[in-house]
Design a protein around this motif. Structure first.
Motif, PDB file in Angstrom:
ATOM      1  N   TYR A  79      -2.053   7.807   2.804  1.00 54.63           N
ATOM      2  CA  TYR A  79      -1.175   8.442   1.824  1.00 54.63           C
ATOM      3  C   TYR A  79       0.212   8.695   2.423  1.00 54.63           C
ATOM      4  O   TYR A  79       1.232   8.436   1.776  1.00 54.63           O
ATOM      5  N   ARG A  80       0.270   9.184   3.631  1.00 52.42           N
ATOM      6  CA  ARG A  80       1.568   9.390   4.280  1.00 52.42           C
ATOM      7  C   ARG A  80       2.220   8.064   4.612  1.00 52.42           C
ATOM      8  O   ARG A  80       3.452   7.931   4.543  1.00 52.42           O
ATOM      9  N   GLY A  81       1.419   7.075   4.980  1.00 53.64           N
ATOM     10  CA  GLY A  81       1.962   5.752   5.239  1.00 53.64           C
ATOM     11  C   GLY A  81       2.571   5.134   3.988  1.00 53.64           C
ATOM     12  O   GLY A  81       3.529   4.363   4.067  1.00 53.64           O
ATOM     13  N   PHE A  82       2.037   5.490   2.830  1.00 51.38           N
ATOM     14  CA  PHE A  82       2.602   5.017   1.571  1.00 51.38           C
ATOM     15  C   PHE A  82       4.030   5.525   1.409  1.00 51.38           C
ATOM     16  O   PHE A  82       4.920   4.783   0.993  1.00 51.38           O
ATOM     17  N   VAL A  83       4.264   6.786   1.761  1.00 49.33           N
ATOM     18  CA  VAL A  83       5.595   7.377   1.624  1.00 49.33           C
ATOM     19  C   VAL A  83       6.586   6.713   2.566  1.00 49.33           C
ATOM     20  O   VAL A  83       7.690   6.309   2.160  1.00 49.33           O
ATOM     21  N   THR A  84       6.225   6.590   3.832  1.00 53.33           N
ATOM     22  CA  THR A  84       7.149   6.011   4.809  1.00 53.33           C
ATOM     23  C   THR A  84       7.294   4.503   4.638  1.00 53.33           C
ATOM     24  O   THR A  84       8.366   3.943   4.878  1.00 53.33           O
ATOM     25  N   GLY A  85       6.237   3.838   4.198  1.00 49.53           N
ATOM     26  CA  GLY A  85       6.280   2.387   4.059  1.00 49.53           C
ATOM     27  C   GLY A  85       7.159   1.911   2.921  1.00 49.53           C
ATOM     28  O   GLY A  85       7.605   0.760   2.927  1.00 49.53           O
ATOM     29  N   LEU A  86       7.403   2.779   1.953  1.00 49.96           N
ATOM     30  CA  LEU A  86       8.226   2.393   0.802  1.00 49.96           C
ATOM     31  C   LEU A  86       9.631   2.979   0.893  1.00 49.96           C
ATOM     32  O   LEU A  86      10.292   3.179  -0.133  1.00 49.96           O
ATOM     33  N   SER A  87      10.087   3.247   2.091  1.00 57.31           N
ATOM     34  CA  SER A  87      11.402   3.875   2.256  1.00 57.31           C
ATOM     35  C   SER A  87      12.525   2.971   1.761  1.00 57.31           C
ATOM     36  O   SER A  87      13.497   3.452   1.159  1.00 57.31           O
ATOM     37  N   PHE A  88      12.417   1.655   1.982  1.00 55.80           N
ATOM     38  CA  PHE A  88      13.516   0.771   1.580  1.00 55.80           C
ATOM     39  C   PHE A  88      13.675   0.708   0.055  1.00 55.80           C
ATOM     40  O   PHE A  88      14.805   0.839  -0.444  1.00 55.80           O
ATOM     41  N   PRO A  89      12.595   0.515  -0.725  1.00 53.01           N
ATOM     42  CA  PRO A  89      12.773   0.564  -2.187  1.00 53.01           C
ATOM     43  C   PRO A  89      13.317   1.905  -2.673  1.00 53.01           C
ATOM     44  O   PRO A  89      14.110   1.946  -3.624  1.00 53.01           O
ATOM     45  N   ILE A  90      12.944   2.996  -2.007  1.00 53.99           N
ATOM     46  CA  ILE A  90      13.445   4.310  -2.417  1.00 53.99           C
ATOM     47  C   ILE A  90      14.939   4.429  -2.122  1.00 53.99           C
ATOM     48  O   ILE A  90      15.703   4.990  -2.919  1.00 53.99           O
ATOM     49  N   ILE A  91      15.375   3.895  -0.989  1.00 51.13           N
ATOM     50  CA  ILE A  91      16.809   3.909  -0.666  1.00 51.13           C
ATOM     51  C   ILE A  91      17.592   3.133  -1.729  1.00 51.13           C
ATOM     52  O   ILE A  91      18.642   3.589  -2.205  1.00 51.13           O
ATOM     53  N   LEU A  92      17.093   1.975  -2.118  1.00 51.37           N
ATOM     54  CA  LEU A  92      17.765   1.193  -3.153  1.00 51.37           C
ATOM     55  C   LEU A  92      17.760   1.931  -4.491  1.00 51.37           C
ATOM     56  O   LEU A  92      18.747   1.888  -5.237  1.00 51.37           O
ATOM     57  N   PHE A  93      16.671   2.601  -4.786  1.00 46.55           N
ATOM     58  CA  PHE A  93      16.601   3.396  -6.016  1.00 46.55           C
ATOM     59  C   PHE A  93      17.667   4.491  -6.002  1.00 46.55           C
ATOM     60  O   PHE A  93      18.381   4.698  -6.993  1.00 46.55           O
TER      61      PHE A  93
END
Length: 292
Positions: A79-93
């Protein structure tokens, strides 16, 4: 000289005598409108493309995780890996949505219309911040709930398994909340510096990506000089690694994804709180000075 033919028409104008909903209602309306704008709801198809592309990515990762768990019983991503692993799409968002929420109003000079209502300048800034933080939290939190729902149906240990899975998910949701609060504040204060959305988007991406090599340089320099203190604190230079260090201090290392922060975990906590406070302070100061 032609005769005067002007006539005053009675169009039945009457003063508004209905209820005055006041400042709280104005804040709530601005928050709801901004949250809808973040996902392109109520707008044209073009405004929906990127937000829903990011939604498709995060939900797709969740579906893959559910499928892997149901077929093999193994965990592909925590679950925590999900948050950190999707950092790039979140930055673009953040780079797309942040300027959409505030830069457009600066460019079109619509702020005087907002401030002519019972809406303070700080209300406007905080409503926009709350909407962006909520959008990021939904992006990172809802897929975790989907993974949890899929996981409890694949477990064979009943209620105890569901509770264990819940215990695994809570740090992930807490990490999503931390990321949403801090990253939204940083992105919004950067976006509020200019009315040009393209420039604002580039500045936001730059804050997150340009500082990443600085972390690597400092960490490698510390290793080369055997200055382990420099290596341990190098991750403070980037907002994403700063938050990862803070979360590691709070919840421990996430599997093999251990950052070499040494005994400086509390410093990462102070750094995260200070970054959040600084970003919100600058955001409020920006709207106290903006022309109305």
């Amino acid at each position: 000289m032609a005769p005067q033919t002007s006539v005053i028409h009675d169009i039945g104008y009457q003063r508004y005598s209905g209820p005055r909903l006041g400042r709280w209602y104005a804040n709530r309306s601005l928050y709801e409108h901004s949250l809808r704008t973040a996902f392109g709801i109520g707008r044209g198809a073009k405004a929906k493309i990127f937000p829903w592309l990011v939604i498709g990515i995060v939900v797709g990762v969740a579906i893959v995780e559910i499928a892997v768990r149901s077929i093999s019983g193994q965990t592909l991503i925590t679950y925590r890996g999900f948050v950190t692993g999707l950092s790039f799409p979140i930055i673009l968002f953040l780079a797309i949505v942040g300027p959409e929420l505030v830069s457009r109003d600066l460019r079109d000079r619509t702020l005087p219309l907002y401030f002519s209502r019972p809406l303070a300048r700080t209300d406007y800034a905080l409503a926009k911040y709350a909407a962006l933080a909520t959008a990021v939290l939904l992006l990172l939190g809802v897929p975790q709930l989907l993974i949890y729902t899929g996981a409890i149906f694949t477990r064979t240990d009943g209620f105890s398994g569901a509770m264990k899975e819940l215990g695994d998910m809570m740090p992930g949701l807490a990490s999503a909340l931390i990321q949403a609060l801090v990253l939204a504040a940083v992105a919004l204060v950067v976006a509020a510096t200019t009315g040009r959305r393209a420039f604002a988007a580039a500045f936001i991406v730059g804050v997150f990506l340009i500082t990443a090599p600085i972390v690597g340089i400092l960490a490698e320099l510390g290793t080369a000089l055997e200055n382990w203190t420099l290596t341990n604190v190098a991750f403070l230079a980037n907002p994403m690694t700063l938050l990862s260090g803070f979360e590691q201090w709070l919840f421990g290392a996430d599997g093999n994804n251990r950052m070499p922060t040494g005994d400086f975990g509390p410093l990462y906590g102070v750094g995260a709180v200070a970054l959040l406070a600084l970003a919100i302070t600058l955001l409020l100061a920006r709207y106290r000075k903006v022309a109305a």
